[in-house]
Design a protein around this motif. Structure first.
Motif, PDB file in Angstrom:
ATOM      1  N   GLN B  45       0.852  -1.185   0.000  1.00  0.00           N
ATOM      2  CA  GLN B  45       0.000   0.000   0.000  1.00  0.00           C
ATOM      3  C   GLN B  45       0.887   1.233   0.000  1.00  0.00           C
ATOM      4  N   TYR B  46       0.641   2.159  -0.900  1.00  0.00           N
ATOM      5  CA  TYR B  46       1.389   3.406  -0.947  1.00  0.00           C
ATOM      6  C   TYR B  46       1.132   4.216   0.316  1.00  0.00           C
ATOM      7  N   ILE B  47       2.205   4.839   0.867  1.00  0.00           N
ATOM      8  CA  ILE B  47       2.040   5.693   2.040  1.00  0.00           C
ATOM      9  C   ILE B  47       2.300   7.145   1.686  1.00  0.00           C
ATOM     10  N   ILE B  48       3.502   7.439   1.207  1.00  0.00           N
ATOM     11  CA  ILE B  48       3.906   8.819   1.020  1.00  0.00           C
ATOM     12  C   ILE B  48       5.155   8.860   0.162  1.00  0.00           C
ATOM     13  N   HIS B  49       5.451  10.005  -0.438  1.00  0.00           N
ATOM     14  CA  HIS B  49       6.707  10.161  -1.146  1.00  0.00           C
ATOM     15  C   HIS B  49       7.173  11.606  -1.063  1.00  0.00           C
ATOM     16  N   GLY B  50       8.478  11.821  -1.330  1.00  0.00           N
ATOM     17  CA  GLY B  50       9.021  13.169  -1.300  1.00  0.00           C
ATOM     18  C   GLY B  50      10.298  13.260  -2.104  1.00  0.00           C
ATOM     19  N   LEU B  51      10.675  14.486  -2.446  1.00  0.00           N
ATOM     20  CA  LEU B  51      11.912  14.711  -3.200  1.00  0.00           C
ATOM     21  C   LEU B  51      12.953  15.388  -2.315  1.00  0.00           C
ATOM     22  N   LYS B  52      12.634  16.562  -1.811  1.00  0.00           N
ATOM     23  CA  LYS B  52      13.577  17.302  -0.961  1.00  0.00           C
ATOM     24  C   LYS B  52      12.914  17.738   0.336  1.00  0.00           C
ATOM     25  N   ASN B  53      11.690  18.228   0.212  1.00  0.00           N
ATOM     26  CA  ASN B  53      11.009  18.787   1.370  1.00  0.00           C
ATOM     27  C   ASN B  53      10.334  17.702   2.194  1.00  0.00           C
ATOM     28  N   ASN B  54      10.091  18.031   3.436  1.00  0.00           N
ATOM     29  CA  ASN B  54       9.323  17.131   4.284  1.00  0.00           C
ATOM     30  C   ASN B  54       7.883  17.108   3.789  1.00  0.00           C
ATOM     31  N   GLU B  55       7.247  15.977   3.932  1.00  0.00           N
ATOM     32  CA  GLU B  55       5.881  15.804   3.466  1.00  0.00           C
ATOM     33  C   GLU B  55       5.030  15.200   4.571  1.00  0.00           C
ATOM     34  N   THR B  56       3.750  15.542   4.552  1.00  0.00           N
ATOM     35  CA  THR B  56       2.799  14.983   5.515  1.00  0.00           C
ATOM     36  C   THR B  56       1.483  14.705   4.806  1.00  0.00           C
ATOM     37  N   ASN B  57       0.897  13.579   5.118  1.00  0.00           N
ATOM     38  CA  ASN B  57      -0.465  13.311   4.673  1.00  0.00           C
ATOM     39  C   ASN B  57      -1.233  12.673   5.819  1.00  0.00           C
ATOM     40  N   GLU B  58      -2.404  12.149   5.518  1.00  0.00           N
ATOM     41  CA  GLU B  58      -3.253  11.623   6.579  1.00  0.00           C
ATOM     42  C   GLU B  58      -2.676  10.363   7.210  1.00  0.00           C
ATOM     43  N   MET B  59      -1.755   9.725   6.549  1.00  0.00           N
ATOM     44  CA  MET B  59      -1.196   8.481   7.074  1.00  0.00           C
ATOM     45  C   MET B  59       0.091   8.692   7.852  1.00  0.00           C
ATOM     46  N   ALA B  60       0.963   9.571   7.347  1.00  0.00           N
ATOM     47  CA  ALA B  60       2.303   9.643   7.909  1.00  0.00           C
ATOM     48  C   ALA B  60       2.984  10.950   7.548  1.00  0.00           C
ATOM     49  N   SER B  61       4.176  11.133   8.128  1.00  0.00           N
ATOM     50  CA  SER B  61       5.063  12.237   7.761  1.00  0.00           C
ATOM     51  C   SER B  61       6.378  11.649   7.260  1.00  0.00           C
ATOM     52  N   LEU B  62       6.973  12.339   6.317  1.00  0.00           N
ATOM     53  CA  LEU B  62       8.261  11.934   5.768  1.00  0.00           C
ATOM     54  C   LEU B  62       9.245  13.059   5.979  1.00  0.00           C
ATOM     55  N   ILE B  63      10.326  12.750   6.702  1.00  0.00           N
ATOM     56  CA  ILE B  63      11.372  13.726   6.960  1.00  0.00           C
ATOM     57  C   ILE B  63      12.608  13.310   6.165  1.00  0.00           C
ATOM     58  N   ILE B  64      13.064  14.178   5.275  1.00  0.00           N
ATOM     59  CA  ILE B  64      14.250  13.904   4.462  1.00  0.00           C
ATOM     60  C   ILE B  64      15.353  14.849   4.910  1.00  0.00           C
ATOM     61  N   THR B  65      16.535  14.308   5.180  1.00  0.00           N
ATOM     62  CA  THR B  65      17.643  15.155   5.623  1.00  0.00           C
ATOM     63  C   THR B  65      18.059  16.109   4.509  1.00  0.00           C
ATOM     64  N   GLU B  66      18.738  17.163   4.895  1.00  0.00           N
ATOM     65  CA  GLU B  66      19.092  18.200   3.928  1.00  0.00           C
ATOM     66  C   GLU B  66      19.996  17.657   2.815  1.00  0.00           C
ATOM     67  N   ASP B  67      20.889  16.737   3.170  1.00  0.00           N
ATOM     68  CA  ASP B  67      21.760  16.157   2.141  1.00  0.00           C
ATOM     69  C   ASP B  67      21.074  15.019   1.384  1.00  0.00           C
ATOM     70  N   ARG B  68      19.847  14.696   1.766  1.00  0.00           N
ATOM     71  CA  ARG B  68      18.999  13.673   1.136  1.00  0.00           C
ATOM     72  C   ARG B  68      19.564  12.264   1.234  1.00  0.00           C
ATOM     73  N   LYS B  69      20.529  12.061   2.105  1.00  0.00           N
ATOM     74  CA  LYS B  69      21.133  10.729   2.203  1.00  0.00           C
ATOM     75  C   LYS B  69      20.355   9.797   3.129  1.00  0.00           C
TER      76      LYS B  69
END
Lengths: 114, 109
Positions: B45-69
């Motif tokens: 089941q898809y949850i969330i995705h992001g490229l650079k910025n942090n993202e939030t939806n009704e299911m979860a939050s995604l935190i991506i570090t500044e260097d994206r590693k």
């Protein structure tokens, strides 16, 4: 909205027999995928269709596996002849297009080859 | 496609936040981070995705570090129904989803 439908849910066959799985994607989804998931592993893409054309079948064992998507809607995946190592869950997924990767998965068909 | 590294398993108490880490040190600038989960006997089941910025939806939050590693998937108030295998996937346009082993999250009462 109806999800991705698959049938059958379970299938047990003997090695060297043939088997077919059916998938009906979400209405309007142009892209359809078949994955194989062996116990304890993540799903592995077997074949990807865009409408009724094949986009990627690089990991499909073409000597025994075949898939078609006639009319760009339903799809069937066939194995002939089956081997013991084909025991796995076969998952079908669909998405609206190639650009996004939000894929919607069906419940899968669990195949046991004895 | 960049490879991801996730812990094999994690436990979380019901009602607490579940923080699932993912390392993707070889990610390229045009690659996205996607998260899927798979509850037992169901399809992913898809949850969330992001490229650079942090993202939030009704299911979860995604935190991506500044260097994206690396990135962290956060389930803010885990419930027993969140018990599943969570997959972190790096994807680029034209590529395919490559599922690794994932993290088996057990939410305990």
């Amino acid at each position: 909205e109806a999800g991705v439908a698959q049938s059958p849910r379970y299938k047990i066959i003997e090695k060297r027999q043939s088997v077919a799985f059916w998938c009906n994607p979400i209405s309007g989804h142009a892209t359809l995928y078949w994955y194989q998931q062996i116990l304890g592993q993540g799903p592995k893409l077997l074949i990807q269709f865009q409408n009724n054309g094949v986009v990627d079948d690089s990991q499909l064992p073409k000597d025994r596996f075949s898939a078609e998507r006639l009319k760009g809607v339903d799809s069937t995946l066939k194995i002939q002849p089956a081997k013991l190592e084909d025991s796995a869950v076969y998952l079908c997924a669909s998405s609206q297009g190639l650009a996004g990767v939000e894929q919607y998965f069906g419940p899968g068909t669990r195949l046991t080859v004895t | 496609d960049a490879k991801t590294t996730q812990p094999t398993s994690m436990d979380c108490a019901e009602g607490r936040a579940a923080n699932l880490p993912c390392n993707h040190s070889t990610i390229s600038g045009n690659e996205y981070v996607y998260w899927y989960r798979q509850i037992h006997s169901q399809g992913p089941q898809y949850i969330i995705h992001g490229l650079k910025n942090n993202e939030t939806n009704e299911m979860a939050s995604l935190i991506i570090t500044e260097d994206r590693k690396s990135s962290t998937l956060i389930l803010p108030h885990a419930t027993l129904r969140d018990t599943a295998v969570y997959y972190c996937i790096v994807w680029r346009q034209g590529g395919k989803l490559i599922f690794g082993q994932g993290t088996e999250l057990s939410v305990k009462p």
